[in-house]
Design a protein around this motif. Structure first.
Motif, mmCIF file in Angstrom:
data_model
loop_
_atom_site.group_PDB
_atom_site.id
_atom_site.type_symbol
_atom_site.label_atom_id
_atom_site.label_comp_id
_atom_site.label_asym_id
_atom_site.label_seq_id
_atom_site.Cartn_x
_atom_site.Cartn_y
_atom_site.Cartn_z
ATOM 1 N N ASN A 1 0.826 -1.209 0.000
ATOM 2 C CA ASN A 1 0.000 0.000 0.000
ATOM 3 C C ASN A 1 0.863 1.263 0.000
ATOM 4 N N PHE A 2 1.960 1.232 0.763
ATOM 5 C CA PHE A 2 2.847 2.395 0.828
ATOM 6 C C PHE A 2 3.436 2.704 -0.552
ATOM 7 N N PHE A 3 4.001 1.671 -1.194
ATOM 8 C CA PHE A 3 4.663 1.922 -2.472
ATOM 9 C C PHE A 3 3.668 2.227 -3.576
ATOM 10 N N GLN A 4 2.463 1.662 -3.430
ATOM 11 C CA GLN A 4 1.427 1.948 -4.418
ATOM 12 C C GLN A 4 1.038 3.423 -4.331
ATOM 13 N N ALA A 5 1.123 4.000 -3.120
ATOM 14 C CA ALA A 5 0.691 5.385 -2.913
ATOM 15 C C ALA A 5 1.830 6.382 -3.102
ATOM 16 N N THR A 6 3.065 5.881 -3.146
ATOM 17 C CA THR A 6 4.209 6.790 -3.248
ATOM 18 C C THR A 6 4.524 7.096 -4.712
ATOM 19 N N PRO A 7 4.769 8.377 -5.045
ATOM 20 C CA PRO A 7 5.274 8.659 -6.394
ATOM 21 C C PRO A 7 6.717 8.178 -6.488
ATOM 22 N N LEU A 8 6.895 6.986 -7.063
ATOM 23 C CA LEU A 8 8.184 6.301 -6.952
ATOM 24 C C LEU A 8 9.311 7.021 -7.671
ATOM 25 N N ILE B 1 7.366 4.072 -18.533
ATOM 26 C CA ILE B 1 7.625 5.368 -17.895
ATOM 27 C C ILE B 1 8.938 5.299 -17.125
ATOM 28 N N GLY B 2 9.098 4.222 -16.335
ATOM 29 C CA GLY B 2 10.312 4.054 -15.540
ATOM 30 C C GLY B 2 11.549 4.026 -16.416
ATOM 31 N N MET B 3 11.465 3.258 -17.506
ATOM 32 C CA MET B 3 12.614 3.123 -18.404
ATOM 33 C C MET B 3 12.997 4.479 -18.994
ATOM 34 N N VAL B 4 12.033 5.222 -19.515
ATOM 35 C CA VAL B 4 12.332 6.502 -20.172
ATOM 36 C C VAL B 4 12.866 7.507 -19.150
ATOM 37 N N ILE B 5 12.224 7.575 -17.984
ATOM 38 C CA ILE B 5 12.684 8.513 -16.959
ATOM 39 C C ILE B 5 14.099 8.171 -16.512
ATOM 40 N N ALA B 6 14.365 6.872 -16.320
ATOM 41 C CA ALA B 6 15.700 6.462 -15.892
ATOM 42 C C ALA B 6 16.742 6.863 -16.941
ATOM 43 N N GLN B 7 16.402 6.699 -18.202
ATOM 44 C CA GLN B 7 17.349 7.057 -19.264
ATOM 45 C C GLN B 7 17.527 8.567 -19.373
ATOM 46 N N MET B 8 16.493 9.312 -19.006
ATOM 47 C CA MET B 8 16.592 10.780 -19.033
ATOM 48 C C MET B 8 17.359 11.297 -17.828
ATOM 49 N N GLU B 9 17.039 10.750 -16.660
ATOM 50 C CA GLU B 9 17.529 11.354 -15.416
ATOM 51 C C GLU B 9 18.796 10.695 -14.876
ATOM 52 N N ILE B 10 19.021 9.433 -15.202
ATOM 53 C CA ILE B 10 20.136 8.724 -14.569
ATOM 54 C C ILE B 10 21.357 8.652 -15.485
ATOM 55 N N SER B 11 21.157 8.124 -16.708
ATOM 56 C CA SER B 11 22.319 7.865 -17.559
ATOM 57 C C SER B 11 22.419 8.754 -18.785
ATOM 58 N N VAL B 12 21.350 9.418 -19.166
ATOM 59 C CA VAL B 12 21.269 10.109 -20.463
ATOM 60 C C VAL B 12 21.736 9.160 -21.567
ATOM 61 N N THR B 13 20.945 8.131 -21.746
ATOM 62 C CA THR B 13 21.259 7.136 -22.777
ATOM 63 C C THR B 13 19.944 6.633 -23.357
ATOM 64 N N THR C 1 16.473 -1.018 -12.086
ATOM 65 C CA THR C 1 15.805 -0.910 -10.783
ATOM 66 C C THR C 1 14.600 0.012 -10.859
ATOM 67 N N VAL C 2 14.766 1.169 -11.515
ATOM 68 C CA VAL C 2 13.644 2.103 -11.632
ATOM 69 C C VAL C 2 12.500 1.479 -12.431
ATOM 70 N N THR C 3 12.848 0.830 -13.541
ATOM 71 C CA THR C 3 11.822 0.165 -14.363
ATOM 72 C C THR C 3 11.078 -0.882 -13.533
ATOM 73 N N PHE C 4 11.860 -1.698 -12.831
ATOM 74 C CA PHE C 4 11.312 -2.766 -12.003
ATOM 75 C C PHE C 4 10.374 -2.208 -10.936
ATOM 76 N N MET C 5 10.837 -1.173 -10.241
ATOM 77 C CA MET C 5 10.078 -0.753 -9.061
ATOM 78 C C MET C 5 8.791 -0.019 -9.444
#
Lengths: 271, 289
Positions: free
Chosen positions: B130-137, B222-234, B157-161
């Motif tokens: 419930n916590f993670f479902q309610a958290t903007p991960l 969403i996780g994949m694209v955000i991770a590539q934008m914010e983490i690795s720029v790839t 990890t971001v994609t997974f979570m």
């Protein structure tokens, strides 16, 4: 069936079922239930809804616990689901993801180790033939009509040539004509096997047509009120054969009166 | 014994069955049905064409930094493809997505089954779900970077979570809603506890699991694209952020469209798997009143 083993004998003695733990608030569903079913016999449990007939058959099948008394099958007390049991459920309860053949084959699970693949397949095929589902062996349950689903459920219960067959309102949800046909088929199948059968129904005609004895139950608390012996000759081929049979009519009226009495005796609203 | 008759369509394929009445019966209904069926392809096609035309016309009158025209987006796409930028970006995106999503599927189904089958496990894990479902991960991205660095592991990890929670919840629901009668069947025919799970509860949950997988796919993207934008720029996210920073709107949109394409293809693959591997679920969600 190749092996004709003797049907199970059931002894239900002073069985009681209470719900709720605290003293005084306990709800007694069944009280002092006594029933004896002999090997190879066909006994129906009839009664108004709420009389505990489904609870009783589930206890015999080891699917529900009871709080006092004893239930023995062939002399040994029921602990868990007894061996060599076939159970037909109210709404067939087929696995939607298994074909008809695979569903029926589940009935062989208990004795699977004693059978070769060919033997198992042969028994499933023979059972499907017996209930008229050979053509539909590879269908999924959702592709079948209600009557065909219940045929498959019956085949699953019978494929292991069980010593005990328990049927919980198996035809209750079917239309009248399908129901009549399945009753006739069941009468034929059971008369050719040595299986002991306990059959729950609220249909008095059905009970009289199929049974050697009819146990009439009354409600609150549920108990076996009277056991009526159906002294009609077998084989009783064809339901219409019993329509103008005077003895059948008498038995039917008698059982019906017992059931109705009980209904009238119950207060319509709490005083 | 009378031959049993079959009530529903006798054919195995529900598609063939639905096509049956319109072609076989030459009733008065046939022409309008045909029209309706043709409209199922023509109508959305027409809608998209009109949209593209309007976009092209409006886009032609606006600063190309604000909005590129469809023609320019296609040109940019071609340019990215031929210049060798799109291929590796696409491969990186697919690698991140597939790894994170498959991991989420395995873990999500396993935890979901445990939660659905055992009330104790359910009560223990429910607060976290419930916590993670309610958290903007997405807010946890910086923490993921602290833990896993700025490489593949962090993106996975971001994609997974993002993906795993809806798979857990839907699987648990499906397992928990196994009809009691089917559990009884398992007991009567002496299935082991393990086979009651794998042979009764899990198959019963398959429609729910696929519903969860479809929701999870969108979240994984969403996780994949955000991770590539914010983490690795790839990958595709990297292309999007780089061309965005350079105000090259047509290239940005070309990369975005590629990401959507990945989503559409993945969703189709999921649907094909469902139909081939779990044919009994076929048509269950086609109902429309």
């Amino acid at each position: 069936m190749t092996t004709m083993q003797a049907g199970a004998a059931i002894d239900v003695v002073a069985v009681e079922k209470r719900y709720g733990q605290r003293r005084g608030t306990a709800n007694v569903a069944l009280r002092d239930v006594n029933l004896n079913v002999q090997s190879g016999e066909f006994v129906s449990l009839v009664g108004a809804s709420g009389c505990g007939k489904t609870s009783l058959i589930r206890m015999i099948g080891g699917l529900a616990p009871y709080t006092a008394g004893s239930i023995t099958i062939d002399g040994s007390p029921v602990r868990g689901v007894p061996q060599r049991l076939g159970f037909v459920f109210q709404d067939a309860a087929l696995m939607p993801w298994r074909s008809v053949r695979q569903n029926v084959a589940m009935g062989l699970n208990e004795i699977a180790k004693t059978l070769s693949k060919q033997e198992a397949r042969g028994r499933v095929d023979a059972q499907l033939e017996l209930v008229g589902l050979s053509q539909f062996a590879d269908y999924y349950p959702r592709q079948l009509s209600g009557g065909m689903k219940q045929r498959a459920g019956l085949a699953r219960a019978l494929v292991s040539a069980p010593g005990l067959l328990l049927m919980d309102e198996p035809f209750g949800a079917l239309d009248a004509f399908t129901r009549l046909r399945l009753q006739e088929e069941l009468a034929l199948i059971v008369s050719e096997s040595s299986t002991t059968t306990v059959f729950v129904t609220h249909d008095v005609d059905e009970a009289v047509f199929l049974s050697d004895r009819v146990a009439v139950m009354s409600a609150s608390p549920g108990t076996v009120k009277e056991i009526v012996t159906v002294d009609l000759p077998r084989p009783r081929l064809g339901r219409q054969g019993l329509l103008d049979n005077r003895r059948a009519a008498e038995l039917r009226d008698h059982v019906l009166r017992l059931v109705m009495e009980d209904q009238e005796a119950r207060p319509s609203r709490p005083a | 014994m009378a031959r049993p008759t079959i009530q529903e369509s006798g054919t195995r394929s529900s598609d063939a069955a639905s096509a049956g009445p319109a072609t076989a019966g030459s009733t008065g209904l046939a022409p309008s049905r045909n029209l309706l069926r043709r409209a199922t392809i023509a109508l959305p096609l027409l809608s998209v064409l009109i949209f593209l035309a309007v976009w092209q016309i409006v886009g032609g009158h606006i600063d190309p930094i604000l909005l590129a025209t469809p023609v320019n987006v296609v040109k940019a796409f071609w340019d990215l493809l031929t210049s060798g930028q799109l291929g590796p970006a696409f491969a990186t995106a697919m690698g991140d997505l597939a790894t994170g999503y498959l991991l989420a599927t395995v873990v999500g189904v396993a935890i979901g089954v445990l939660m659905g089958r055992s009330p104790i496990v359910e009560r223990v894990l429910n607060p976290y779900v419930n916590f993670f479902q309610a958290t903007p991960l997405i807010a946890l991205v910086p923490l993921v970077v602290i833990w896993f660095g700025v490489g593949f592991e962090a993106r996975v990890t971001v994609t997974f979570m993002l993906a795993v929670w809806s798979i857990i919840i839907n699987t648990a629901t499906g397992v928990k809603e196994t009809p009691p009668a089917l559990i009884d069947v398992g007991r009567v025919y002496k299935l082991s506890r393990w086979r009651v799970i794998t042979g009764v509860a899990l198959p019963n949950a398959v429609p729910n699991i696929f519903a969860g997988l479809r929701i999870a796919l969108g979240k994984a993207l969403i996780g994949m694209v955000i991770a590539q934008m914010e983490i690795s720029v790839t990958g595709l996210g990297g292309l999007i952020i780089n061309y965005g920073n350079a105000f090259k709107t047509a290239y940005l949109l070309a990369a975005v469209c590629t990401a959507s394409l990945v989503g559409v293809v993945a969703a189709s693959v999921l649907e094909i798997i469902r139909r081939l591997a779990f044919p009994w679920t076929k048509g269950e969600d086609l109902g429309r009143w």
